[in-house]
Design an enzyme around this catalytic site. Structure first.
Site, PDB file in Angstrom:
ATOM      1  N   ASP A   8       0.837  -1.024   0.009  1.00  0.00           N
ATOM      2  CA  ASP A   8      -0.008   0.083   0.059  1.00  0.00           C
ATOM      3  C   ASP A   8       0.917   1.163  -0.142  1.00  0.00           C
ATOM      4  OD1 ASP A   8      -2.307   1.689   0.468  1.00  0.00           O
ATOM      5  OD2 ASP A   8      -2.144   1.835   2.406  1.00  0.00           O
ATOM      6  N   LEU A   9       0.468   2.414  -0.230  1.00  0.00           N
ATOM      7  CA  LEU A   9       1.102   3.573  -0.387  1.00  0.00           C
ATOM      8  C   LEU A   9       1.148   4.383   0.970  1.00  0.00           C
ATOM      9  CD1 LEU A   9       3.133   5.714  -1.910  1.00  0.00           C
ATOM     10  CD2 LEU A   9       0.968   6.429  -2.749  1.00  0.00           C
ATOM     11  N   ASP A  10      -0.252   5.028   1.033  1.00  0.00           N
ATOM     12  CA  ASP A  10      -0.421   5.924   2.083  1.00  0.00           C
ATOM     13  C   ASP A  10      -0.508   5.114   3.295  1.00  0.00           C
ATOM     14  OD1 ASP A  10      -1.018   7.866   0.216  1.00  0.00           O
ATOM     15  OD2 ASP A  10      -3.327   7.517   0.137  1.00  0.00           O
ATOM     16  N   THR A  16       0.547  10.552   3.248  1.00  0.00           N
ATOM     17  CA  THR A  16      -0.169  11.629   2.804  1.00  0.00           C
ATOM     18  C   THR A  16      -1.452  11.629   3.365  1.00  0.00           C
ATOM     19  OG1 THR A  16      -1.095  10.031   0.937  1.00  0.00           O
ATOM     20  CG2 THR A  16       0.899  11.212   0.507  1.00  0.00           C
ATOM     21  N   TRP A  24     -10.180  16.676   1.801  1.00  0.00           N
ATOM     22  CA  TRP A  24     -11.962  16.263   1.775  1.00  0.00           C
ATOM     23  C   TRP A  24     -12.530  16.966   2.992  1.00  0.00           C
ATOM     24  CZ3 TRP A  24     -13.674  13.462  -1.497  1.00  0.00           C
ATOM     25  CH2 TRP A  24     -13.142  12.456  -2.196  1.00  0.00           C
ATOM     26  N   LYS A  44      -9.571   5.935   4.727  1.00  0.00           N
ATOM     27  CA  LYS A  44      -8.148   5.475   4.622  1.00  0.00           C
ATOM     28  C   LYS A  44      -8.382   3.948   3.867  1.00  0.00           C
ATOM     29  CE  LYS A  44      -5.707   7.751   8.393  1.00  0.00           C
ATOM     30  NZ  LYS A  44      -5.114   7.562   9.646  1.00  0.00           N
ATOM     31  N   GLY A  45      -7.375   3.931   2.660  1.00  0.00           N
ATOM     32  CA  GLY A  45      -7.440   2.789   1.965  1.00  0.00           C
ATOM     33  C   GLY A  45      -8.605   2.734   0.954  1.00  0.00           C
ATOM     34  N   VAL A  46      -9.557   3.923   0.901  1.00  0.00           N
ATOM     35  CA  VAL A  46     -10.675   3.612   0.121  1.00  0.00           C
ATOM     36  C   VAL A  46     -10.393   4.595  -1.209  1.00  0.00           C
ATOM     37  CG1 VAL A  46     -13.179   4.136   0.099  1.00  0.00           C
ATOM     38  CG2 VAL A  46     -12.089   3.245   2.193  1.00  0.00           C
ATOM     39  N   SER A  47     -11.191   4.245  -2.304  1.00  0.00           N
ATOM     40  CA  SER A  47     -10.949   5.017  -3.421  1.00  0.00           C
ATOM     41  C   SER A  47     -11.635   6.430  -3.337  1.00  0.00           C
ATOM     42  CB  SER A  47     -11.500   4.291  -4.634  1.00  0.00           C
ATOM     43  OG  SER A  47     -13.010   4.216  -4.491  1.00  0.00           O
ATOM     44  N   ARG A  48     -11.077   7.254  -4.298  1.00  0.00           N
ATOM     45  CA  ARG A  48     -11.570   8.706  -4.376  1.00  0.00           C
ATOM     46  C   ARG A  48     -13.032   8.639  -4.405  1.00  0.00           C
ATOM     47  NH1 ARG A  48      -9.253  11.657  -9.078  1.00  0.00           N
ATOM     48  NH2 ARG A  48      -7.246  10.798  -7.942  1.00  0.00           N
ATOM     49  N   SER A 115      -2.331   0.374  -4.136  1.00  0.00           N
ATOM     50  CA  SER A 115      -2.631   1.514  -3.783  1.00  0.00           C
ATOM     51  C   SER A 115      -3.852   2.012  -4.399  1.00  0.00           C
ATOM     52  CB  SER A 115      -1.719   2.648  -3.401  1.00  0.00           C
ATOM     53  OG  SER A 115      -2.160   3.767  -3.132  1.00  0.00           O
ATOM     54  N   ALA A 116      -4.801   2.724  -3.524  1.00  0.00           N
ATOM     55  CA  ALA A 116      -6.094   3.222  -4.190  1.00  0.00           C
ATOM     56  C   ALA A 116      -5.985   4.326  -4.631  1.00  0.00           C
ATOM     57  CB  ALA A 116      -7.083   2.976  -2.945  1.00  0.00           C
ATOM     58  N   SER A 117      -4.696   4.928  -4.264  1.00  0.00           N
ATOM     59  CA  SER A 117      -4.247   6.250  -4.807  1.00  0.00           C
ATOM     60  C   SER A 117      -3.815   6.361  -6.226  1.00  0.00           C
ATOM     61  CB  SER A 117      -3.035   6.825  -3.931  1.00  0.00           C
ATOM     62  OG  SER A 117      -2.565   8.117  -4.586  1.00  0.00           O
ATOM     63  N   LYS A 118      -4.592   7.242  -7.094  1.00  0.00           N
ATOM     64  CA  LYS A 118      -4.304   7.427  -8.540  1.00  0.00           C
ATOM     65  C   LYS A 118      -3.031   8.108  -8.851  1.00  0.00           C
ATOM     66  CE  LYS A 118      -9.181   6.898  -9.762  1.00  0.00           C
ATOM     67  NZ  LYS A 118     -10.252   7.356 -10.332  1.00  0.00           N
ATOM     68  N   ASN A 119      -2.733   8.717  -7.467  1.00  0.00           N
ATOM     69  CA  ASN A 119      -1.488   9.659  -7.783  1.00  0.00           C
ATOM     70  C   ASN A 119      -0.089   8.671  -7.040  1.00  0.00           C
ATOM     71  OD1 ASN A 119      -2.337  12.260  -8.364  1.00  0.00           O
ATOM     72  ND2 ASN A 119      -3.767  11.849  -6.631  1.00  0.00           N
ATOM     73  N   LYS A 146     -10.685  -1.587  -2.549  1.00  0.00           N
ATOM     74  CA  LYS A 146     -10.641  -2.286  -1.327  1.00  0.00           C
ATOM     75  C   LYS A 146     -11.890  -1.981  -0.531  1.00  0.00           C
ATOM     76  CE  LYS A 146      -5.646  -1.288  -1.415  1.00  0.00           C
ATOM     77  NZ  LYS A 146      -4.611  -0.766  -0.814  1.00  0.00           N
ATOM     78  N   GLU A 170      -0.279  -3.379   4.578  1.00  0.00           N
ATOM     79  CA  GLU A 170      -1.166  -2.416   4.668  1.00  0.00           C
ATOM     80  C   GLU A 170      -1.364  -1.786   6.000  1.00  0.00           C
ATOM     81  OE1 GLU A 170      -3.766  -0.844   3.584  1.00  0.00           O
ATOM     82  OE2 GLU A 170      -4.068  -1.469   1.436  1.00  0.00           O
ATOM     83  N   ASP A 171      -1.957  -0.351   6.304  1.00  0.00           N
ATOM     84  CA  ASP A 171      -2.107   0.338   7.275  1.00  0.00           C
ATOM     85  C   ASP A 171      -3.518   0.385   7.601  1.00  0.00           C
ATOM     86  OD1 ASP A 171      -2.235   3.514   7.082  1.00  0.00           O
ATOM     87  OD2 ASP A 171      -2.509   2.500   5.533  1.00  0.00           O
TER      88      ASP A 171
END
Length: 222
Positions: A8-10, A16, A24, A44-48, A115-119, A146, A170-171
């Site tokens: 995972d990223l964040d 981030t 948000w 957290k961990g959820v898509s935009r 990661s759910a992050s598109k960035n 996720k 994951e966190d």
């Protein structure tokens, strides 16, 4: 022995979360919805798109906006977030992560981002970590985010490693659920209260190492 690690990223590679929260909260305030840090844990961990839907539900505004308005809100949040992360650098990598990536490379263990992050690609580039990753799973390419397993399954497919031979780090609870559902071994960064008592846990990323992953893998598969 495990053949790949899916990150995972964040909250795992870097932090981030505060930037996401401020973005948000700003959008929610504009819509007349109040969110706090406790509510933000659900995002957290959820898509935009799923995060925005949760915020609208929280504010009793489900179904109030058209698809075009919904997408415009999501873009507005992301634009604010992207502006705020322009200054990211190697200094923002969490403790222990760079050493872990180097160890995994030395051991010929495949590495993928789930990661759910598109960035994600942008952030890896800013931190100088792109070269360590064999694949980046695109969250826009999966049917469900996720806690569904889709993103981790895609990551394992991209690197050509069966998901049963992968470790996922994951966190967030949604991420741990996704790893479980996919069939990989989850390693949590955080507390048992937040992530569950039935998985290996470290309190912070400085405790992650190749030897630690090997130890947990061997105990789980004994």
């Amino acid at each position: 022995m495990f053949e790949a690690v899916l990150f995972d990223l964040d909250g795992v590679i870097t932090d981030t979360a505060e930037y996401h929260y401020q973005a948000w909260k700003g959008l929610a305030n504009k819509l007349g919805i109040d969110i706090d840090r406790r509510f933000n844990e659900k995002l957290k961990g959820v898509s935009r798109e799923d995060s925005l839907q949760l915020i609208l539900e929280h504010g009793g505004q489900t179904g109030r906006y058209s698809d075009a308005e919904f997408q415009a809100f999501a873009k507005e949040k992301n634009d604010f977030y992207v502006d705020s992360i322009q200054a990211f650098s190697a200094n923002d990598i969490y403790p222990g992560i760079l050493n872990l990536l180097k160890e995994l490379k030395d051991k010929n263990i495949k590495i993928a981002l789930a990661s759910a992050s598109k960035n994600g690609p942008f952030l890896l580039e800013r931190m100088g970590l792109t070269e360590y990753f064999d694949a980046i799973a695109d969250p826009a390419a999966v049917k469900e985010g996720k806690p569904a397993p889709d993103l981790f399954l895609l990551a394992s497919e991209l690197i050509g490693v069966p998901i049963q031979h992968c470790i996922g780090i994951e966190d967030a609870k949604a991420g741990i659920q996704a790893i479980h559902a996919a069939g990989a071994l989850p390693i949590g960064v955080g507390t048992a209260e937040d992530l569950g008592k039935d998985i290996p846990l470290v309190s912070d990323t400085s405790l992650l190492s190749y030897d630690y992953l090997v130890s947990e893998w061997q105990q789980t598969n004994a």
